[in-house]
Design a protein around this motif. Structure first.
Motif, PDB file in Angstrom:
ATOM      1  N   ALA A   1     -50.369  -6.161  14.002  1.00 61.13           N
ATOM      2  CA  ALA A   1     -50.941  -5.703  12.739  1.00 61.13           C
ATOM      3  C   ALA A   1     -51.829  -4.491  12.988  1.00 61.13           C
ATOM      4  CB  ALA A   1     -51.741  -6.832  12.098  1.00 61.13           C
ATOM      5  N   GLN A   2     -52.642  -4.574  14.041  1.00 62.86           N
ATOM      6  CA  GLN A   2     -53.522  -3.450  14.366  1.00 62.86           C
ATOM      7  C   GLN A   2     -52.718  -2.189  14.632  1.00 62.86           C
ATOM      8  OE1 GLN A   2     -55.543  -5.485  17.482  1.00 62.86           O
ATOM      9  NE2 GLN A   2     -57.457  -5.712  16.313  1.00 62.86           N
ATOM     10  N   ALA A   3     -51.611  -2.340  15.362  1.00 64.60           N
ATOM     11  CA  ALA A   3     -50.805  -1.172  15.699  1.00 64.60           C
ATOM     12  C   ALA A   3     -50.189  -0.560  14.445  1.00 64.60           C
ATOM     13  CB  ALA A   3     -49.715  -1.566  16.684  1.00 64.60           C
ATOM     14  N   TYR A   4     -49.643  -1.388  13.577  1.00 63.53           N
ATOM     15  CA  TYR A   4     -49.047  -0.856  12.348  1.00 63.53           C
ATOM     16  C   TYR A   4     -50.101  -0.152  11.490  1.00 63.53           C
ATOM     17  CZ  TYR A   4     -44.282  -2.622  12.779  1.00 63.53           C
ATOM     18  OH  TYR A   4     -42.991  -2.814  13.180  1.00 63.53           O
ATOM     19  N   VAL A   5     -51.277  -0.762  11.392  1.00 63.89           N
ATOM     20  CA  VAL A   5     -52.329  -0.179  10.559  1.00 63.89           C
ATOM     21  C   VAL A   5     -52.822   1.141  11.166  1.00 63.89           C
ATOM     22  CG1 VAL A   5     -54.696  -0.519   9.752  1.00 63.89           C
ATOM     23  CG2 VAL A   5     -53.035  -2.350   9.523  1.00 63.89           C
ATOM     24  N   ALA A   6     -52.952   1.161  12.488  1.00 64.35           N
ATOM     25  CA  ALA A   6     -53.436   2.372  13.143  1.00 64.35           C
ATOM     26  C   ALA A   6     -52.469   3.531  12.945  1.00 64.35           C
ATOM     27  CB  ALA A   6     -53.641   2.116  14.628  1.00 64.35           C
ATOM     28  N   ASN A   7     -51.175   3.203  12.781  1.00 62.36           N
ATOM     29  CA  ASN A   7     -50.163   4.240  12.662  1.00 62.36           C
ATOM     30  C   ASN A   7     -49.841   4.627  11.242  1.00 62.36           C
ATOM     31  OD1 ASN A   7     -48.388   5.410  14.971  1.00 62.36           O
ATOM     32  ND2 ASN A   7     -49.306   3.503  15.674  1.00 62.36           N
TER      33      ASN A   7
ATOM     34  N   MET B   1     -55.341  -4.458   7.126  1.00 65.87           N
ATOM     35  CA  MET B   1     -55.066  -5.831   7.559  1.00 65.87           C
ATOM     36  C   MET B   1     -56.185  -6.779   7.161  1.00 65.87           C
ATOM     37  SD  MET B   1     -55.412  -5.265  11.627  1.00 65.87           S
ATOM     38  CE  MET B   1     -55.654  -6.930  12.225  1.00 65.87           C
ATOM     39  N   ILE B   2     -55.798  -8.038   6.960  1.00 70.70           N
ATOM     40  CA  ILE B   2     -56.765  -9.073   6.609  1.00 70.70           C
ATOM     41  C   ILE B   2     -56.533 -10.266   7.544  1.00 70.70           C
ATOM     42  CG2 ILE B   2     -57.031  -8.445   4.172  1.00 70.70           C
ATOM     43  CD1 ILE B   2     -54.925 -10.585   3.505  1.00 70.70           C
TER      44      ILE B   2
ATOM     45  N   LEU C   1     -51.605  -2.375  27.796  1.00 70.93           N
ATOM     46  CA  LEU C   1     -51.863  -1.961  26.414  1.00 70.93           C
ATOM     47  C   LEU C   1     -52.230  -0.485  26.288  1.00 70.93           C
ATOM     48  CD1 LEU C   1     -53.546  -4.966  24.581  1.00 70.93           C
ATOM     49  CD2 LEU C   1     -51.397  -3.822  24.038  1.00 70.93           C
ATOM     50  N   PRO C   2     -53.140   0.015  27.142  1.00 72.23           N
ATOM     51  CA  PRO C   2     -53.443   1.451  27.051  1.00 72.23           C
ATOM     52  C   PRO C   2     -52.192   2.311  27.251  1.00 72.23           C
ATOM     53  CG  PRO C   2     -55.057   0.336  28.423  1.00 72.23           C
ATOM     54  CD  PRO C   2     -54.009  -0.667  28.099  1.00 72.23           C
ATOM     55  N   ALA C   3     -51.317   1.896  28.178  1.00 71.80           N
ATOM     56  CA  ALA C   3     -50.093   2.664  28.422  1.00 71.80           C
ATOM     57  C   ALA C   3     -49.193   2.645  27.190  1.00 71.80           C
ATOM     58  CB  ALA C   3     -49.349   2.096  29.629  1.00 71.80           C
ATOM     59  N   ALA C   4     -49.077   1.492  26.556  1.00 71.81           N
ATOM     60  CA  ALA C   4     -48.234   1.379  25.363  1.00 71.81           C
ATOM     61  C   ALA C   4     -48.806   2.205  24.216  1.00 71.81           C
ATOM     62  CB  ALA C   4     -48.113  -0.082  24.945  1.00 71.81           C
ATOM     63  N   GLY C   5     -50.136   2.248  24.132  1.00 75.65           N
ATOM     64  CA  GLY C   5     -50.801   2.977  23.056  1.00 75.65           C
ATOM     65  C   GLY C   5     -50.422   4.440  23.033  1.00 75.65           C
ATOM     66  N   LYS C   6     -50.173   5.001  24.216  1.00 75.46           N
ATOM     67  CA  LYS C   6     -49.811   6.422  24.281  1.00 75.46           C
ATOM     68  C   LYS C   6     -48.515   6.685  23.541  1.00 75.46           C
ATOM     69  CE  LYS C   6     -52.008   7.636  28.562  1.00 75.46           C
ATOM     70  NZ  LYS C   6     -51.761   6.731  29.687  1.00 75.46           N
ATOM     71  N   TYR C   7     -47.548   5.791  23.688  1.00 80.64           N
ATOM     72  CA  TYR C   7     -46.264   5.965  22.991  1.00 80.64           C
ATOM     73  C   TYR C   7     -46.431   5.815  21.494  1.00 80.64           C
ATOM     74  CZ  TYR C   7     -43.821   5.596  27.423  1.00 80.64           C
ATOM     75  OH  TYR C   7     -43.353   5.811  28.683  1.00 80.64           O
ATOM     76  N   LEU C   8     -47.330   4.907  21.119  1.00 81.98           N
ATOM     77  CA  LEU C   8     -47.524   4.632  19.698  1.00 81.98           C
ATOM     78  C   LEU C   8     -47.892   5.888  18.946  1.00 81.98           C
ATOM     79  CD1 LEU C   8     -49.355   1.276  19.095  1.00 81.98           C
ATOM     80  CD2 LEU C   8     -47.340   2.174  17.933  1.00 81.98           C
ATOM     81  N   LYS C   9     -48.751   6.690  19.530  1.00 83.56           N
ATOM     82  CA  LYS C   9     -49.235   7.867  18.810  1.00 83.56           C
ATOM     83  C   LYS C   9     -48.153   8.904  18.626  1.00 83.56           C
ATOM     84  CE  LYS C   9     -54.033   7.144  19.645  1.00 83.56           C
ATOM     85  NZ  LYS C   9     -53.927   6.180  20.772  1.00 83.56           N
ATOM     86  N   THR C  10     -47.270   9.018  19.596  1.00 84.72           N
ATOM     87  CA  THR C  10     -46.231  10.032  19.470  1.00 84.72           C
ATOM     88  C   THR C  10     -45.092   9.541  18.584  1.00 84.72           C
ATOM     89  OG1 THR C  10     -45.147   9.140  21.403  1.00 84.72           O
ATOM     90  CG2 THR C  10     -46.643  10.992  21.760  1.00 84.72           C
ATOM     91  N   ASN C  11     -45.168   8.282  18.241  1.00 85.12           N
ATOM     92  CA  ASN C  11     -44.014   7.652  17.618  1.00 85.12           C
ATOM     93  C   ASN C  11     -43.662   8.167  16.231  1.00 85.12           C
ATOM     94  OD1 ASN C  11     -41.956   5.892  17.947  1.00 85.12           O
ATOM     95  ND2 ASN C  11     -43.039   4.152  17.084  1.00 85.12           N
TER      96      ASN C  11
END
Ligand code: ARG
Length: 493
Positions: free
Chosen positions: A206-212, A218-219, A265-275
């Motif tokens: 949920a955090q990842a979807y909201v951040a993107n 989210m609740i 998690l930090p490594a995965a976060g990098k991909y999230l931003k470029t996604n």
């Protein structure tokens, strides 16, 4: 005659179910547990996952290529490395992961999966590697309306089919409609289009979807959860005790050293931003092209083998005379009836998962086999119909001139029949271009499958669908022009 047909069908059914049942017992035998040595001998560990769940697993475009990344992939890599083998990641829908594991399509499942008691009955889990917890994603514009799972009375709450969120939402809400969809990215699209009011999922996701996505919020869920429901573990085939014990060392290390939070998690976060940066459809031309290629490969191969099978079947269906010939004729008839009486989708799954219990065929091969087996039954009927449409007087005339029955077929009947058969064959080819899309359910990278990737990558629901619609039309239209050309030529001779 119908009685014989019935007997043949029953015979085939008993064969099929008998064999399905017997394999069931061979899976859970601890005494012959060679799970660990088998993987080490093979040298690869195939991980099944449903990449619609950032930061656990999701698709990212790296140098123009889509790749499955995320903390679960990192967990898989560590496990593979510790076993001294190579990791292969296979993408499939969440609800088919455990079936794929049981039928040997994958060696392990890592997909943010909770080791629930129901699942433990069918597969073996390692120790936990991560603790999640549940949240609900909503549209930011609805903030204040929804507080937790209990605020959705009269509304629709979405959850992934086969997930614990789906079962718990059903159990723990009242007067709330729970809508299941196979992929979380589709649920998010449905949420944004206001088809549903919220999506239940794991908190990190949920955090990842909201951040993107600025439109989402989210609740807390306030689901009443057991300890097993909030943690993620790795699943292996039932009875793989040796393998699970070994992998537990790696999993414990991940947990004790907090590797997920510190490194994965930090490594995965990098991909999230470029996604979500590039959402133009042009950016994905390679994915669409691959889809077209696969669709054409499947169609051409399936038509080719389907034609051969169709010829054999149609000949078999015309056999007459001694009991053996009659038996063959009845088998061929039963086959045609059975195939035409069952959905192609079921046949595709049967070949991939069912036949997979005996021989482990890759998805593409399974798809081609299933479609060819299906198409053969239809082609057989076209051929039979074409031959039957040639006037019986032709045969009589040829035979009275002293031609053998084989020669009559070859020189008199077939040349005339082919003119009737050809248009149907052409139609069959065009139908298969469209129907081959069914194999996307077993993860073959054809056009529909690719469009799903683009959809979850861009969070755009309609554009990829429009693109593949146009692409399908270009393919079928071109094919029908080419076929028409030949048809006209034949009419001239
Ligand atoms: N934790 C939930 C479950 O075990 C959902 C996991 C969904 N995972 C995914 N990759 N989509 O059912």
């Amino acid at each position: 005659m119908p009685k014989k047909l019935l007997i043949s069908i029953v015979f085939i059914l008993t064969l099929l179910t008998g064999w399905g049942g017997s394999t069931h017992f061979t899976t859970a035998n601890a005494a012959t547990d060679n799970s660990l040595t088998k993987i080490q001998k093979k040298g690869t560990l195939v991980m099944g996952t449903s990449p619609d769940y950032p930061p656990y697993e999701f698709q990212a475009t790296v140098h123009g290529k889509t790749k499955i990344v995320g903390m679960d992939v990192a967990v898989g890599q560590k496990i593979a490395k510790d076993l001294g083998v190579k990791l292969k990641v296979k993408s499939m829908s969440f609800d088919s992961l455990l079936v794929a594991l049981q039928t040997g399509k994958v060696d392990m499942v890592i997909s943010g999966m909770n080791p629930t008691p129901a699942r433990k009955k069918n597969v073996d889990f390692t120790h936990l590697y991560y603790q999640g917890g549940y949240s609900i994603v909503i549209n930011k514009s609805d903030k204040g309306i929804y507080q937790d799972k209990d605020s959705f009375t009269g509304k629709t709450l979405g959850a992934q089919t086969g997930s614990t969120m789906y079962t718990e939402s059903k159990k723990q809400t009242s007067n709330t409609k729970v809508k299941g969809m196979t992929s979380v990215s589709d649920l998010i699209l449905a949420l944004q289009n206001h088809k549903i009011a919220g999506v239940a999922m794991e908190k990190p996701s949920a955090q990842a979807y909201v951040a993107n996505n600025k439109q989402l919020a989210m609740i807390p869920s306030h689901f009443n959860l057991s300890a097993d429901d909030t943690v993620a573990a790795v699943a292996f085939k039932k009875g793989s005790t040796a393998l699970v014990n070994k992998v537990n060392h790696s999993v414990d290390q991940i947990k004790n050293q907090d590797l997920v939070n510190k490194t994965y998690l930090p490594a995965a976060g990098k991909y999230l931003k470029t996604n979500t940066v590039n959402t133009s459809m042009w950016h994905y031309w390679k994915a669409f092209l691959t889809g077209v290629e696969y669709t054409l490969i499947i169609t051409v191969c399936a038509t080719f083998f389907g034609f051969i099978l169709g010829v054999i079947l149609s000949l078999a269906r015309m056999l007459q005379g001694n009991p053996l010939k009659t038996a063959i004729r009845w088998l061929a008839t039963a086959y045609v009836e059975f195939i035409r009486g069952t959905p192609m989708m079921v046949q595709v799954m049967f070949v991939y998962f069912g036949l997979g219990l005996i021989v482990n065929l890759p998805a593409l091969t399974s798809g081609i086999i299933a479609i060819a087996l299906n198409s053969g039954a239809y082609v057989a009927e076209y051929i039979r119909g074409g031959i039957n449409s040639v006037d019986a007087g032709q045969t009589e005339a040829a035979r009275s001139l002293g031609m053998s029955s084989g020669a009559t077929m070859r020189y008199v009947i077939l040349p005339q029949a082919i003119k009737n058969i050809w248009p149907s064959l052409g139609n069959e080819f065009i139908t298969l271009i469209k129907d081959s899309s069914i194999v996307s359910i077993i993860g073959v990278s054809e056009l529909i499958f690719q469009s799903n990737i683009v959809r979850s990558d861009t969070y755009r629901g309609v554009a990829p669908i429009a693109v593949i619609m146009v692409l399908y039309f270009i393919m079928t239209f071109t094919a029908s022009r080419i076929l028409n050309h030949f048809e006209r030529k034949m009419q001239h001779d």
